[in-house]
Design an enzyme around this catalytic site. Structure first.
Site, short mmCIF file in Angstrom:
data_model
loop_
_atom_site.label_atom_id
_atom_site.label_comp_id
_atom_site.label_asym_id
_atom_site.label_seq_id
_atom_site.Cartn_x
_atom_site.Cartn_y
_atom_site.Cartn_z
N TYR A 15 -70.35 -35.55 -50.28
CA TYR A 15 -70.22 -35.20 -48.87
C TYR A 15 -69.12 -36.04 -48.21
CZ TYR A 15 -71.38 -34.89 -43.92
OH TYR A 15 -71.31 -34.72 -42.56
N ASP A 39 -74.90 -32.94 -35.08
CA ASP A 39 -73.81 -33.92 -35.14
C ASP A 39 -72.96 -33.85 -33.89
OD1 ASP A 39 -71.72 -35.62 -35.81
OD2 ASP A 39 -71.38 -34.73 -37.77
#
Length: 124
Positions: A15, A39
């Site tokens: 990631y 996020d």
């Protein structure tokens, strides 16, 4: 059977590497069907593959580098801090969020919550 610690840590490292140097499609491929992204925490939760792809699409084409600072795994969850440096012209933008993820049995991301705010951004 839950994903192993090694599998989860591998997904975390993938990631980070892909956020810095991959494509949005490659990042989205790390997510399980039905995954969610918040996020930063407190913003609208993205609940579709399309909205998650749109979110990561903002990173495509940016000059970035990232490194894992530390990670902790407990069961099918991980919390980790990483540093992301984005260069735009003569300026660098550095952010070190703390992400919390849950994983399915294959190590795909089921949920991601990123803890940071604009006050955490350093510009140099």
């Amino acid at each position: 059977m839950a994903a192993s610690r090694e599998t989860i840590l591998g997904t975390v490292q993938n990631y980070i590497d892909l956020v810095a140097n991959g494509t949005s499609a490659e990042v989205v491929a790390l997510y399980a069907d039905g995954a969610t992204v918040e996020d930063p925490v407190g913003t609208e939760v993205r609940t579709t593959r399309e909205s998650i792809a749109e979110f990561y699409g903002a990173l495509d084409g940016l000059e970035q580098e990232a490194r894992l600072i530390h990670a902790r795994v407990a069961g099918n969850e991980a919390a980790f801090a990483f540093e992301l440096v984005t260069r735009v012209g003569d300026q660098s933008y550095t952010l070190a969020p703390v992400d919390v993820m849950t994983f399915d049995d294959e190590g795909k991301i089921l949920s991601m919550r990123a803890f940071w705010s604009s006050d955490d951004m350093q510009v140099s």
